[in-house]
Design a protein around this motif. Sequence first.
Motif, PDB file in Angstrom:
ATOM      1  N   ASP A  43      -7.546   3.023  -3.126  1.00 47.64           N
ATOM      2  CA  ASP A  43      -7.145   1.613  -3.224  1.00 47.64           C
ATOM      3  C   ASP A  43      -7.071   1.221  -4.698  1.00 47.64           C
ATOM      4  O   ASP A  43      -7.857   1.702  -5.513  1.00 47.64           O
ATOM      5  CB  ASP A  43      -8.214   0.760  -2.507  1.00 47.64           C
ATOM      6  CG  ASP A  43      -7.865  -0.714  -2.426  1.00 47.64           C
ATOM      7  OD1 ASP A  43      -6.670  -1.053  -2.424  1.00 47.64           O
ATOM      8  OD2 ASP A  43      -8.805  -1.536  -2.346  1.00 47.64           O
ATOM      9  N   ARG A  90       0.834  -1.211   0.000  1.00 52.64           N
ATOM     10  CA  ARG A  90       0.000   0.000   0.000  1.00 52.64           C
ATOM     11  C   ARG A  90       0.866   1.258   0.000  1.00 52.64           C
ATOM     12  O   ARG A  90       0.361   2.351  -0.157  1.00 52.64           O
ATOM     13  CB  ARG A  90      -0.960  -0.005   1.188  1.00 52.64           C
ATOM     14  CG  ARG A  90      -2.030  -1.071   1.087  1.00 52.64           C
ATOM     15  CD  ARG A  90      -3.101  -0.871   2.137  1.00 52.64           C
ATOM     16  NE  ARG A  90      -3.872  -2.070   2.374  1.00 52.64           N
ATOM     17  CZ  ARG A  90      -5.040  -2.348   1.797  1.00 52.64           C
ATOM     18  NH1 ARG A  90      -5.556  -1.509   0.939  1.00 52.64           N
ATOM     19  NH2 ARG A  90      -5.676  -3.460   2.086  1.00 52.64           N
ATOM     20  N   HIS A 126      -6.949  -7.444   4.230  1.00 55.25           N
ATOM     21  CA  HIS A 126      -8.195  -6.663   4.139  1.00 55.25           C
ATOM     22  C   HIS A 126      -8.703  -6.230   5.531  1.00 55.25           C
ATOM     23  O   HIS A 126      -9.814  -5.726   5.640  1.00 55.25           O
ATOM     24  CB  HIS A 126      -9.291  -7.501   3.462  1.00 55.25           C
ATOM     25  CG  HIS A 126      -9.032  -7.797   2.009  1.00 55.25           C
ATOM     26  ND1 HIS A 126      -8.914  -6.818   1.047  1.00 55.25           N
ATOM     27  CD2 HIS A 126      -8.880  -8.966   1.354  1.00 55.25           C
ATOM     28  CE1 HIS A 126      -8.698  -7.383  -0.135  1.00 55.25           C
ATOM     29  NE2 HIS A 126      -8.664  -8.685   0.022  1.00 55.25           N
ATOM     30  N   ASN A 179      -6.593  -2.499  -6.927  1.00 52.70           N
ATOM     31  CA  ASN A 179      -6.518  -3.966  -6.782  1.00 52.70           C
ATOM     32  C   ASN A 179      -6.228  -4.620  -8.119  1.00 52.70           C
ATOM     33  O   ASN A 179      -6.848  -4.279  -9.130  1.00 52.70           O
ATOM     34  CB  ASN A 179      -7.859  -4.514  -6.285  1.00 52.70           C
ATOM     35  CG  ASN A 179      -8.261  -3.897  -4.963  1.00 52.70           C
ATOM     36  OD1 ASN A 179      -7.584  -4.089  -3.962  1.00 52.70           O
ATOM     37  ND2 ASN A 179      -9.339  -3.131  -4.984  1.00 52.70           N
TER      38      ASN A 179
HETATM   39 MG   LIG Z   1      -7.693  -3.483  -1.986  1.00 51.67          MG
END
Ligand SMILES: [Mg+2]
Length: 346
Positions: free
Chosen positions: A311, A123, A184, A313
């Motif tokens: 975010d 992240r 998560h 993904n």
């Molecule tokens: Mg994510």
Amino acid sequence: MRLKEDLPYTADEDVSEMEETVSLQARYSNAHQRKVVVVGYALTSKKTKSFMKPKLEGLARNKGILFVAIDQNRPLSDQGPFDIVLHKLSGKEWRQILEEYRQTHPEVTVLDPPDAIQHLHSRQSMLQAVADMQLSESYGRVDVPKQLVIKKDASTISDGVVKVGLNLPLVAKPLVADGSEKSHQLSLAYDKYSLQKLEPPLVLQEFVNHGGVMFKVFIVGEAIKVVRRFSLPNVCMREVLKNAGIHRFPRVSHAAASADDADLDPHVAELPPRPLLERLAKELRRRLGLRLFNLDIIREYGTRDQYYVIDINYFPGYGKMPEYEHIFTDFLLGLMQSKYKKRTTY
Ligand SMILES: [Mg+2]
Ligand SMILES: Nc1ncnc2c1ncn2[C@@H]1O[C@H](COP(=O)(O)OP(=O)(O)OP(=O)(O)O)[C@@H](O)[C@H]1O
Ligand SMILES: O=P(O)(O)O[C@H]1[C@H](OP(=O)(O)O)[C@@H](OP(=O)(O)O)[C@@H](O)[C@@H](O)[C@@H]1OP(=O)(O)O
Ligand SMILES: [Mg+2]
């Protein structure tokens, strides 16, 4: 491998789409003596279940695409031959296998390169591309929330937060974002004294009020699909002062939290402008070197055009994206077409 004509998929709703793609496929097939596009896939069992649905496989077959499960216990080179390899598996060993395969099989399109995917597994680096971007502001500003990375020592967190000037509340996210359950597990921190209870490595992100609704932007090559999902509600100053401690929160914006049909304040519900999403997606595709990803974007509450990407993904839950079967199969055919075009222009 030759196209099998004896495997018709006959869902009525697909007829017009099929007619359209038949001509595309016919052109492609003529050029390739009716060769089938073979797509090897190496996905977790969870992802296989949510993505490889009978409707996708059926539609693909009618378009001349064959999905074949990769056997992870056998060398990749002994399998196929594949035109395209789709994958979402973690681990260094798998990355090495794929890298080697890419080098020895340059004719195969590997979606996507392992190194580029790795970039999204932290992240810390995930949102860097957005932070570095100089998008024109004609349709709105796109930033990332102010954030601080804590690698080791939890006792230094509150000093770090003061030094960097992060405002409470903060969203605490595990640094690693590899799709595991743990990655998560997020929490909301209301006071700086409790921050030492957090378990690094993590990222602390300023919480941005956004009216309880976020936008999930799915990207499949050049195709973009955006959906609304429920999200965390606004937090007011009074609540910050009233609350204390660290509060774990569940997966708020999962597929079942769709807000597409909800009766919402129009200022909150309004989708980000299409041209803004197109520019953002194009720039991210280029900077990340990825074709299959989604991004979560929120609009700051009370503003018309201040957006934050929170975010990104890799290979997200496409199985729940409206019309994903059509979008995905068209994308795969498009990949083969551009590869063929490139070859014939030499
Ligand atoms: Mg994510
Ligand atoms: N900076 C922020 N400000 C406000 N809300 C946030 C922020 N970051 C995260 N959230 C909320 O928390 C949710 C989960 O955060 P995030 O998307 O980073 O987690 P994730 O586990 O990576 O999610 P995904 O399932 O999409 O991979 C978001 O959908 C949003 O509701
Ligand atoms: O189930 P959902 O719709 O939430 O899909 C989620 C998907 O689960 P799936 O593997 O069952 O598709 C997750 O996969 P893993 O990382 O855990 O492998 C992850 O990609 C989430 O970001 C997806 O949420 P999305 O961002 O797409 O909404
Ligand atoms: Mg998310």
